[in-house]
Enzyme design. Structure first.
Site, PDB file in Angstrom:
ATOM      1  N   ARG A   1      -0.104 -31.748 -10.210  1.00  0.00           N
ATOM      2  CA  ARG A   1      -0.189 -32.905 -11.115  1.00  0.00           C
ATOM      3  C   ARG A   1       0.419 -34.134 -10.431  1.00  0.00           C
ATOM      4  O   ARG A   1      -0.026 -35.261 -10.639  1.00  0.00           O
ATOM      5  CB  ARG A   1       0.532 -32.604 -12.433  1.00  0.00           C
TER       6      ARG A   1
ATOM      7  N   ASP B   1       6.740 -35.380 -13.083  1.00  0.00           N
ATOM      8  CA  ASP B   1       7.467 -36.571 -13.541  1.00  0.00           C
ATOM      9  C   ASP B   1       7.879 -37.492 -12.396  1.00  0.00           C
ATOM     10  O   ASP B   1       8.264 -38.636 -12.639  1.00  0.00           O
ATOM     11  CB  ASP B   1       8.706 -36.136 -14.329  1.00  0.00           C
TER      12      ASP B   1
ATOM     13  N   ARG C   1       0.690 -33.559 -24.426  1.00  0.00           N
ATOM     14  CA  ARG C   1       1.134 -32.173 -24.605  1.00  0.00           C
ATOM     15  C   ARG C   1       0.640 -31.581 -25.932  1.00  0.00           C
ATOM     16  O   ARG C   1       0.426 -30.369 -26.065  1.00  0.00           O
ATOM     17  CB  ARG C   1       2.665 -32.129 -24.482  1.00  0.00           C
TER      18      ARG C   1
ATOM     19  N   ARG D   1      10.440 -13.014 -32.395  1.00  0.00           N
ATOM     20  CA  ARG D   1      11.830 -12.634 -32.679  1.00  0.00           C
ATOM     21  C   ARG D   1      12.357 -11.756 -31.545  1.00  0.00           C
ATOM     22  O   ARG D   1      12.403 -10.532 -31.674  1.00  0.00           O
ATOM     23  CB  ARG D   1      11.873 -11.899 -34.029  1.00  0.00           C
TER      24      ARG D   1
HETATM   25  N1  CMX Z   1      18.472 -31.850  -8.199  1.00  0.00           N
HETATM   26  C1  CMX Z   1      19.685 -31.258  -8.014  1.00  0.00           C
HETATM   27  N2  CMX Z   1      19.922 -29.965  -8.266  1.00  0.00           N
HETATM   28  C2  CMX Z   1      18.881 -29.217  -8.665  1.00  0.00           C
HETATM   29  C3  CMX Z   1      17.581 -29.754  -8.835  1.00  0.00           C
HETATM   30  C4  CMX Z   1      17.405 -31.138  -8.595  1.00  0.00           C
HETATM   31  N3  CMX Z   1      16.230 -31.746  -8.788  1.00  0.00           N
HETATM   32  N4  CMX Z   1      16.745 -28.772  -9.237  1.00  0.00           N
HETATM   33  C5  CMX Z   1      17.509 -27.658  -9.320  1.00  0.00           C
HETATM   34  N5  CMX Z   1      18.789 -27.934  -8.999  1.00  0.00           N
HETATM   35  C6  CMX Z   1      19.943 -27.041  -9.064  1.00  0.00           C
HETATM   36  C7  CMX Z   1      20.111 -26.540 -10.484  1.00  0.00           C
HETATM   37  O1  CMX Z   1      20.774 -27.515 -11.285  1.00  0.00           O
HETATM   38  C8  CMX Z   1      20.917 -25.268 -10.254  1.00  0.00           C
HETATM   39  O2  CMX Z   1      22.241 -25.630  -9.991  1.00  0.00           O
HETATM   40  P1  CMX Z   1      23.484 -24.734 -10.558  1.00  0.00           P
HETATM   41  O3  CMX Z   1      23.233 -23.342 -10.031  1.00  0.00           O
HETATM   42  O4  CMX Z   1      24.677 -25.403  -9.973  1.00  0.00           O
HETATM   43  O5  CMX Z   1      23.397 -24.799 -12.043  1.00  0.00           O
HETATM   44  C9  CMX Z   1      20.296 -24.731  -8.969  1.00  0.00           C
HETATM   45  O6  CMX Z   1      19.705 -25.859  -8.305  1.00  0.00           O
HETATM   46  C10 CMX Z   1      19.235 -23.675  -9.192  1.00  0.00           C
HETATM   47  O7  CMX Z   1      18.252 -24.202 -10.049  1.00  0.00           O
HETATM   48  P2  CMX Z   1      16.717 -23.693  -9.942  1.00  0.00           P
HETATM   49  O8  CMX Z   1      16.711 -22.233 -10.236  1.00  0.00           O
HETATM   50  O9  CMX Z   1      16.120 -24.168  -8.671  1.00  0.00           O
HETATM   51  O10 CMX Z   1      16.025 -24.531 -11.106  1.00  0.00           O
HETATM   52  P3  CMX Z   1      16.005 -24.222 -12.674  1.00  0.00           P
HETATM   53  O11 CMX Z   1      14.852 -23.347 -12.961  1.00  0.00           O
HETATM   54  O12 CMX Z   1      17.340 -23.782 -13.161  1.00  0.00           O
HETATM   55  O13 CMX Z   1      15.765 -25.683 -13.264  1.00  0.00           O
HETATM   56  C11 CMX Z   1      14.756 -27.797 -13.483  1.00  0.00           C
HETATM   57  C12 CMX Z   1      14.524 -26.313 -13.202  1.00  0.00           C
HETATM   58  C13 CMX Z   1      13.401 -28.488 -13.611  1.00  0.00           C
HETATM   59  C14 CMX Z   1      15.511 -27.932 -14.794  1.00  0.00           C
HETATM   60  C15 CMX Z   1      15.571 -28.402 -12.309  1.00  0.00           C
HETATM   61  O14 CMX Z   1      14.836 -28.295 -11.116  1.00  0.00           O
HETATM   62  C16 CMX Z   1      15.971 -29.847 -12.543  1.00  0.00           C
HETATM   63  O15 CMX Z   1      16.992 -30.091 -13.203  1.00  0.00           O
HETATM   64  N6  CMX Z   1      15.156 -30.842 -12.044  1.00  0.00           N
HETATM   65  C17 CMX Z   1      15.413 -32.235 -12.313  1.00  0.00           C
HETATM   66  C18 CMX Z   1      14.911 -32.603 -13.721  1.00  0.00           C
HETATM   67  C19 CMX Z   1      13.392 -32.623 -13.775  1.00  0.00           C
HETATM   68  O16 CMX Z   1      12.725 -33.205 -12.942  1.00  0.00           O
HETATM   69  N7  CMX Z   1      12.833 -32.012 -14.833  1.00  0.00           N
HETATM   70  C20 CMX Z   1      11.399 -32.054 -15.085  1.00  0.00           C
HETATM   71  C21 CMX Z   1      10.678 -30.722 -14.867  1.00  0.00           C
HETATM   72  C22 CMX Z   1       9.198 -30.828 -15.198  1.00  0.00           C
HETATM   73  C23 CMX Z   1       8.994 -31.006 -16.677  1.00  0.00           C
HETATM   74  O17 CMX Z   1       9.328 -30.089 -17.442  1.00  0.00           O
HETATM   75  O18 CMX Z   1       8.533 -32.061 -17.106  1.00  0.00           O
END
Ligand code: CMX
Length: 446
Positions: A328, A374, A400, A420
């Site tokens: 995307r 995003d 969405r 549940r």
């Molecule tokens: N910047 C910094 N750290 C990041 C990161 C980023 N973009 N993406 C992941 N990490 C960190 C996590 O915070 C986590 O840290 P801790 O272990 O200290 O808590 C670690 O890396 C492992 O995370 P992960 O398993 O790779 O990712 P998750 O599945 O837990 O989280 C997501 C996924 C999207 C929440 C995360 O990548 C993130 O916070 N990204 C930035 C926000 C974002 O762009 N969200 C939009 C997603 C798309 C959408 O839904 O619209």
């Protein structure tokens, strides 16, 4: 019965019967095991939900009914001389599993026009809110305020049978989707344009009319961008927070208004849909801090590292499922490469693509260092004059709705029960491990 309902009824009845057989013969077969990690860390990868409109592959990205974003961009019907698909056609595809003809996509468009009038009390409710209320709050409340017209709730009250649920859910969903552009544009104009509203243009399609009512750009390419935007954000299988929240609430037989409003509340979180506003906010703060919109690579790296050292995430990067650049994101990039030349913010977005991933990779914990949807959308919106980034997630929400409501109609037609899952306390997990260790020791000693 209308043509979409007719086609849906045939497909849904057939799948309902197939699933009955499948459950009778294979219901006991395990799809996967669950680890303690998965229970504590957001239930990643646990296969425990059925979702018909789309499926997500970690490397290939989203496929709607088997079609990739690229395939949809070339195969779905378009408006005359249009360069991007009509979201109406995508809705038909998600509902039926078949690519629509142009006539069928236009049938959806016309049907939504007939249902697009918004009751006055929705506008009155919005007017009772301060204009600086976050647009996502206004959007969720406006959707909920339409619940007064729920056909599903009324018919349930009158004692409708289970086999009628999907029909009432379909009617509510079609009514709701039809009204979303008008409501969403109203929120934009009251929040950022002194309430100077723009009347709908009934000659336009759903996405084109939304762009027209937003009124921030006279460039016809903004309508084209909206069609693309509303197509690519529509669904991302069932486990993401907005889809899952809509699905969960719907499983209680709350009607589509309650369900979608819940999904929109989930989308409003910065780890999910709100990331699109966070990306642009973060880039604009960077430009302000560095005093230039053409920063050097070193300046970009320093800014990224500063964000991380403050304990924040880099918005627009990472994903709970994806492990490659989000298609995307790529689709939006192709759009920009074709139609938007030399835009400084777009350029920063492209340069971040090469600079952010190695930095995230070096942290050693981020599972996906690549951009998600995003990371790019805000730069395109800014190019067409939509600078009010706190509104961006509403656009995501309008799109969405298509996927989660199509899925909701399928859930009611397939007789999905109340959702549940089982929870445990931390203490119960420790006890489970102690009991398991004792049982293993006993087994070894005997
Ligand atoms: N910047 C910094 N750290 C990041 C990161 C980023 N973009 N993406 C992941 N990490 C960190 C996590 O915070 C986590 O840290 P801790 O272990 O200290 O808590 C670690 O890396 C492992 O995370 P992960 O398993 O790779 O990712 P998750 O599945 O837990 O989280 C997501 C996924 C999207 C929440 C995360 O990548 C993130 O916070 N990204 C930035 C926000 C974002 O762009 N969200 C939009 C997603 C798309 C959408 O839904 O619209």
């Amino acid at each position: 019965m209308d043509i979409l309902k007719q086609k849906f009824a045939e497909k849904a009845l057939a799948l309902f019967q197939e699933n009955k057989e499948l459950l009778k013969n294979h219901g006991h077969v395990k799809l996967c095991d669950v680890t303690i990690d998965q229970a504590f860390k957001g239930m990643r990868d646990i296969k425990c939900m059925i979702w018909e409109p789309s499926e997500l592959d970690a490397n290939e990205g989203i496929r709607y009914r088997g079609y990739s974003i690229n395939q949809l961009r070339s195969s779905l019907p378009r408006v005359p001389n249009g360069k991007e698909p009509m979201p109406e056609g995508l809705f038909w595809l998600m509902m039926t599993g078949d690519l629509p003809t142009t006539e069928e996509a236009y049938w959806v468009s016309e049907e939504w026009k007939k249902r697009a009038d918004v009751p006055k009390h929705v506008f009155d409710m919005l007017e009772s809110m301060p204009t600086n209320t976050h647009p996502m709050t206004q959007f969720s409340m406006a959707i909920l305020s339409l619940q007064t017209d729920s056909i599903f709730a009324k018919k349930y009250d009158e004692g409708m049978g289970k086999d009628e649920y999907w029909d009432a859910y379909y009617e509510d969903s079609m009514n709701l989707i039809a009204k979303l552009p008008r409501i969403a544009a109203y929120i934009y104009r009251r929040s950022f344009h002194n309430g100077n509203h723009i009347a709908p243009n009934p000659s336009l399609d759903w996405g084109g009319n939304y762009a027209h009512m937003l009124g921030n750009s006279d460039d016809p390419m903004f309508q084209t961008l909206m069609r693309l935007y509303l197509t690519i954000h529509a669904d991302h299988e069932g486990g993401n927070a907005s889809a899952h929240a809509t699905h969960l609430v719907g499983s209680t037989l709350s009607d589509p208004y309650y369900s979608l409003s819940a999904g929109i509340n989930a989308l409003a979180g910065p780890l999910h849909g709100l990331a699109n506003q966070e990306v642009i906010k973060w880039i604009l703060e960077m430009i302000e801090e560095l005093g230039t919109n053409t920063p050097t690579n070193d300046e970009l790296s320093d800014y990224i590292n500063r964000t991380l050292s403050e304990g924040k995430v880099i918005p627009g990067y990472g994903h709970a499922v994806l492990r490659q650049p989000d298609p995307r994101y790529i689709a939006q990039r192709h759009f920009a490469e074709e139609y938007i030349k030399d835009d400084p913010i777009v350029n920063i977005v492209w340069r971040l693509f090469t600079i952010v991933p190695p930095i995230l990779q070096d942290l050693g914990k981020v599972k996906n260092p690549w951009p998600n949807v995003d990371a790019h959308s805000g730069a395109l919106l800014m190019h067409y004059g939509m600078n009010e980034f706190s509104y961006y997630t509403v656009l995501f929400g309008v799109s969405r709705a298509l996927g989660v409501l199509a899925a909701g109609i399928w859930s009611r037609a397939l007789g999905m029960p109340l959702e549940r899952p089982k929870s445990m306390t931390s203490k119960a997990v420790k006890k489970f491990l102690e009991d398991k260790a004792a049982a293993d020791a006993l087994k070894q000693s005997s």
